[in-house]
Design a protein around this motif. Structure first.
Motif, PDB file in Angstrom:
ATOM      1  N   MET A  43       0.925  -1.153   0.192  1.00 61.04           N
ATOM      2  CA  MET A  43      -0.049   0.015  -0.014  1.00 61.04           C
ATOM      3  C   MET A  43       0.794   1.182   0.002  1.00 61.04           C
ATOM      4  SD  MET A  43      -3.160  -1.015   2.507  1.00 61.04           S
ATOM      5  CE  MET A  43      -3.927   0.588   2.228  1.00 61.04           C
ATOM      6  N   GLU A  44       2.014   1.002   0.930  1.00 64.91           N
ATOM      7  CA  GLU A  44       2.791   2.324   0.877  1.00 64.91           C
ATOM      8  C   GLU A  44       3.406   2.607  -0.486  1.00 64.91           C
ATOM      9  OE1 GLU A  44       6.824   3.895   3.005  1.00 64.91           O
ATOM     10  OE2 GLU A  44       5.709   2.440   3.933  1.00 64.91           O
ATOM     11  N   ARG A  45       3.904   1.387  -1.330  1.00 63.89           N
ATOM     12  CA  ARG A  45       4.594   1.617  -2.544  1.00 63.89           C
ATOM     13  C   ARG A  45       3.552   2.242  -3.543  1.00 63.89           C
ATOM     14  NH1 ARG A  45       5.010  -0.682  -7.217  1.00 63.89           N
ATOM     15  NH2 ARG A  45       3.185  -2.248  -7.039  1.00 63.89           N
ATOM     16  N   ARG A  46       2.446   1.936  -3.445  1.00 65.76           N
ATOM     17  CA  ARG A  46       1.216   2.444  -4.143  1.00 65.76           C
ATOM     18  C   ARG A  46       0.915   3.603  -3.972  1.00 65.76           C
ATOM     19  NH1 ARG A  46      -2.547  -2.997  -5.839  1.00 65.76           N
ATOM     20  NH2 ARG A  46      -0.883  -4.408  -5.981  1.00 65.76           N
ATOM     21  N   HIS A  47       1.278   4.236  -2.950  1.00 72.59           N
ATOM     22  CA  HIS A  47       0.481   5.523  -2.426  1.00 72.59           C
ATOM     23  C   HIS A  47      -0.789   5.330  -2.058  1.00 72.59           C
ATOM     24  CE1 HIS A  47       4.603   7.249  -3.155  1.00 72.59           C
ATOM     25  NE2 HIS A  47       4.388   6.659  -4.515  1.00 72.59           N
ATOM     26  N   LEU A  48      -1.171   4.220  -1.471  1.00 77.84           N
ATOM     27  CA  LEU A  48      -2.451   4.135  -1.142  1.00 77.84           C
ATOM     28  C   LEU A  48      -2.878   4.435   0.643  1.00 77.84           C
ATOM     29  CD1 LEU A  48      -3.433   0.733  -2.637  1.00 77.84           C
ATOM     30  CD2 LEU A  48      -4.010   2.987  -3.850  1.00 77.84           C
ATOM     31  N   GLN A  49      -3.973   4.959   0.360  1.00 79.38           N
ATOM     32  CA  GLN A  49      -4.304   5.270   2.074  1.00 79.38           C
ATOM     33  C   GLN A  49      -5.551   4.076   2.230  1.00 79.38           C
ATOM     34  OE1 GLN A  49      -3.005   7.763   4.008  1.00 79.38           O
ATOM     35  NE2 GLN A  49      -1.894   8.049   2.184  1.00 79.38           N
ATOM     36  N   PRO A  50      -5.397   3.826   3.745  1.00 79.30           N
ATOM     37  CA  PRO A  50      -6.484   2.990   4.257  1.00 79.30           C
ATOM     38  C   PRO A  50      -7.891   3.484   4.033  1.00 79.30           C
ATOM     39  CG  PRO A  50      -4.899   3.361   5.732  1.00 79.30           C
ATOM     40  CD  PRO A  50      -4.583   4.338   4.660  1.00 79.30           C
ATOM     41  N   ARG A  51      -8.973   2.835   4.141  1.00 76.53           N
ATOM     42  CA  ARG A  51     -10.265   3.474   3.826  1.00 76.53           C
ATOM     43  C   ARG A  51     -10.421   3.999   5.215  1.00 76.53           C
ATOM     44  NH1 ARG A  51     -13.237  -1.981   2.398  1.00 76.53           N
ATOM     45  NH2 ARG A  51     -12.820  -2.231   0.278  1.00 76.53           N
TER      46      ARG A  51
END
Length: 52
Positions: A43-51
């Motif tokens: 998730m960090e690699r994809r720059h995603l934030q949790p819901r």
């Protein structure tokens, strides 16, 4: 011995929504399992934030 590369590869194969779903269901975010840590890393690699 645990295979961290296998966890990383499995996490990398998941969709953004699947990653978010797994992260939102973590039992103990302060102490993630090896696979949960791979999910968080992906998730960090994809720059995603949790819901929210």
């Amino acid at each position: 011995m645990h295979d961290h590369l296998k966890d990383a590869a499995e996490a990398a194969s998941l969709s953004d929504e699947q990653l978010r779903a797994i992260s939102s269901k973590m039992r103990d975010p302060a102490n993630p399992t090896d696979f949960e840590q791979a999910v968080l890393d992906e998730m960090e690699r994809r720059h995603l934030q949790p819901r929210s």
